[in-house]
Enzyme design. Structure first.
Site, short mmCIF file in Angstrom:
data_model
loop_
_atom_site.label_atom_id
_atom_site.label_comp_id
_atom_site.label_asym_id
_atom_site.label_seq_id
_atom_site.Cartn_x
_atom_site.Cartn_y
_atom_site.Cartn_z
N GLY A 78 0.78 -1.29 -0.05
CA GLY A 78 0.01 -0.17 -0.14
C GLY A 78 1.06 1.38 0.07
O GLY A 78 0.52 2.28 -0.74
N SER A 79 2.04 1.21 0.81
CA SER A 79 2.76 2.56 0.99
C SER A 79 3.33 2.81 -0.59
O SER A 79 3.17 4.06 -0.98
CB SER A 79 3.91 2.30 1.93
OG SER A 79 3.38 2.22 3.23
N THR A 119 11.82 -8.08 -10.89
CA THR A 119 11.02 -9.27 -11.21
C THR A 119 9.88 -9.63 -10.24
O THR A 119 9.83 -9.31 -9.04
CB THR A 119 12.02 -10.54 -10.94
OG1 THR A 119 13.11 -10.31 -11.89
CG2 THR A 119 11.28 -12.00 -11.34
N HIS A 178 -1.90 -7.99 2.67
CA HIS A 178 -2.07 -8.48 3.92
C HIS A 178 -2.95 -7.97 4.99
O HIS A 178 -3.32 -8.52 6.13
CB HIS A 178 -0.60 -8.29 4.66
CG HIS A 178 -0.41 -6.80 5.33
ND1 HIS A 178 -0.41 -6.51 6.46
CD2 HIS A 178 0.00 -5.80 4.42
CE1 HIS A 178 -0.14 -5.10 6.53
NE2 HIS A 178 0.27 -4.79 5.27
N GLN A 210 -7.45 -0.13 3.81
CA GLN A 210 -8.39 -0.88 5.09
C GLN A 210 -9.58 -1.29 4.39
O GLN A 210 -10.33 -2.00 5.21
CB GLN A 210 -8.52 0.19 5.89
CG GLN A 210 -7.39 0.67 6.87
CD GLN A 210 -6.99 -0.45 7.78
OE1 GLN A 210 -7.61 -1.49 8.04
NE2 GLN A 210 -5.48 -0.73 7.97
N ASN A 233 -7.51 3.81 8.85
CA ASN A 233 -6.86 2.79 9.54
C ASN A 233 -7.02 2.74 11.05
O ASN A 233 -6.92 1.62 11.60
CB ASN A 233 -5.21 2.60 8.88
CG ASN A 233 -4.59 4.11 9.25
OD1 ASN A 233 -5.15 5.16 8.90
ND2 ASN A 233 -3.67 3.88 9.98
N CYS A 292 3.49 6.75 23.13
CA CYS A 292 4.60 5.78 23.78
C CYS A 292 4.74 4.42 22.58
O CYS A 292 5.27 3.77 23.00
CB CYS A 292 4.18 5.31 24.98
SG CYS A 292 4.75 6.61 26.09
N SER A 326 -3.38 -3.23 -0.28
CA SER A 326 -2.40 -4.02 0.17
C SER A 326 -3.05 -5.33 0.75
O SER A 326 -4.05 -5.63 1.17
CB SER A 326 -1.84 -3.27 1.34
OG SER A 326 -1.12 -4.16 1.93
#
Lengths: 396, 149
Positions: A70-71, A237, A201, A179, A151, A324, A199
């Site tokens: 996706g990126s 490839t 995955h 998404q 997302n 964090c 994407s």
């Protein structure tokens, strides 16, 4: 018990996707560019996969470019439309404040190169309107890029209507649908989409593979120079096993969207109802126009990373928009964009479900989150001040 | 999770000295909710010895673990030893912290110093103010423009 509730981050690969990949590792392992039989077999598989993906998305197979994910697709879509605009002297791009960083960071780069970027306000519900887009378009606009579904908070934008506005004004419309694909009915043709990123995955396919769709007439700018793969627009490839896994996963997911979305959204609503019982908590993003799998809450008086660690101890795998957990000092830009103050955005939790999630797991997660939030509040000086009236609750 | 050492996880999961001392001799609070970390330390001091210490923390796993470890390191010790506690000692006692979490140990040191300063002030004792944290120019916990203090 372990419960995987981080399906917006990535999904478990489906058996179908794994089986589809295996023959292309040790049997049909040829290079699709080779002229010999094993190469040509791989090439035929590549063509079939391209057609399969196009059929699932309602678009022309010639518009499909396989990418690393996706990126890459987002980067290439935006840079291609910008390059095209620049040639015509158009250097204005419209997007939203809560896009994925693959979009926002690419736009930052273009801004440094002299492009003007307008980021639309996504409001407290996490939605924009087609009118906002129409009002923002000017004669210099070369691209509108709006994510299909967010997302973090799962809100679904009025893509068809935004596409119609762009079509009427003659502006290229790109959507980051990472998404959404495999989870919502998407038809590129009917929804006036010029470019789309996805994407594998995110819908139980393999990692490291995705698609950029671009309609005829939008020349792509290469990110990777080299051989003539992907009509010369993406050298290297082809990752045939991953592409085969993606096509199989997409076909499987698209074939059962109605049943899975009904099943998952019922669990989502049960989870939302359960977590809403926690005092001074709030659901992030519109309750109705949201992905079937997405639950995202802020809990006042606690911090998200400690929430995640204690949930992990209870076997619940989740995610948070806390600073964090991101390694940066700022909490999630998505939560800030919908108007959550910093101190509230730190206390966020995202649970993203899949068709494997059960009712029992939802019950367990509700209890686990209630326990952990209540414990963390018991040791929080922020919570003590709120309860003692020394400071005011932000979330009522 | 491999992010943290076993020691950090132990002090995070089973924090020592959590709570409040109602008649504390010194209370220190540092950090900022906007930045995601607040630590509050309560001290009970008798004859120059820290006879009891409690803490409350709003923050991530390492913030809670650092508070817990810091209280353990000063409990039962003379005030002078508590004054000498460094963030490095806290981090080392936890078998290390990830680089981007070291500020949590700094907050722990500063929370204890802030509580000691409060003790000195309340009791009219003379002390050297340069030994204590000044939130206006600390920059440890967050970007200066976010710091409300």
């Amino acid at each position: 018990m372990t419960i995987y509730a981080d399906n917006a981050a990535t999904t478990k690969m489906s058996r179908t996707a794994i089986e589809a990949m295996l023959p292309y590792m040790d049997k049909i392992y040829g290079n699709p560019s080779s002229l010999h039989s094993v190469g040509q077999k791989a090439n035929e598989a590549l063509t079939a996969a391209r057609e399969q993906v196009a059929a699932c998305l309602g678009c022309d197979a010639r518009g499909i470019t396989f990418t690393s994910g996706g990126s890459e697709a987002d980067n290439q879509a935006i840079l291609s439309a910008a390059r095209l605009g620049q040639r015509k002297g158009k250097k204005h791009i419209i997007s939203t404040a809560f896009e994925h960083h693959a979009v926002l960071h690419t736009l930052n780069r273009l801004e440094k190169q002299g492009f003007e970027i307008t980021l639309l306000d996504v409001h407290e519900n996490g939605l924009i309107t087609p009118e906002q887009v129409a009002d923002a378009i000017c004669p210099d606009t070369c691209l509108v890029t709006v994510m299909y579904a967010n997302n973090e908070i799962g809100t679904i934008q009025p893509i068809r209507e935004i596409g119609a506005v762009c079509r009427e004004k003659g502006v290229i419309f790109h959507t980051d649908a990472v998404q959404a694909v495999g989870h919502l009915h998407i038809n590129i043709r009917e929804e006036n989409i010029d470019m789309l990123s996805l994407s594998a995955h995110k819908f139980h396919g393999p990692k490291g593979v995705g698609v950029l769709y671009a309609r005829k007439g939008i020349p792509l700018t290469n990110l990777i120079e080299g051989g003539a793969q992907e009509r010369g627009k993406r050298a290297g490839t082809e990752n045939i096993p991953a592409i085969m896994g993606m096509a199989a996963a997409l076909q499987e997911a698209c074939g059962k969207i109605d049943s899975t979305s009904a099943q998952i959204s019922a669990l989502r609503d049960k989870l939302i109802a359960g977590l809403s019982e926690i005092p001074h908590s709030v659901l992030n993003g519109d309750a109705v126009r949201r992905l079937p799998s997405n639950v995202n809450f802020c809990f006042e008086g606690i911090e998200g990373e400690s929430l995640l660690l204690l949930l992990d101890d209870k076997g619940v795998y989740a995610s948070s928009g806390s600073a964090c957990t991101s390694g940066s000092l700022d909490p999630s830009h998505v939560l800030l964009a919908i108007g959550r103050p910093h101190e509230i955005a730190h206390g966020s939790l995202r649970l993203s479900l899949s068709e494997e999630t059960t009712r029992e797991e939802v019950d367990y997660m509700i209890d686990a989150v209630k326990d952990v939030v209540s414990y963390l509040r018991s040791i929080s000086p922020v919570w003590r001040d709120l309860v003692n009236g020394k400071s005011n609750f932000v979330i009522q | 999770m491999a992010l943290y050492s076993e020691k950090v996880m132990d002090h995070f999961r089973n924090p020592r000295n959590v709570g409040v001392i109602e008649d504390a001799d010194g209370i220190g609070e540092v950090g900022n909710a906007k930045c995601g970390d607040i630590m509050k330390i309560y001290l009970k001091i008798e004859n120059d010895i820290i006879v009891d210490v409690k803490f409350e923390t709003f923050g991530c796993g390492s913030a809670i673990a650092s508070s817990s470890m810091a209280t353990e390191l000063i409990k039962g010790k003379p005030v002078s030893e508590a004054m000498a506690l460094t963030n490095k000692a806290v981090a080392e006692a936890l078998d290390g912290l990830p680089a981007h979490k070291l500020h949590c140990s700094v907050l722990a040191e500063e929370a204890i110093k802030a509580a000691l300063e409060d003790y000195y002030k309340k009791n009219g004792l003379t002390y050297d103010p340069t030994l204590f944290p000044n939130c206006a120019n600390c920059g440890h916990c967050c970007k200066a423009d976010q710091c409300g203090q």
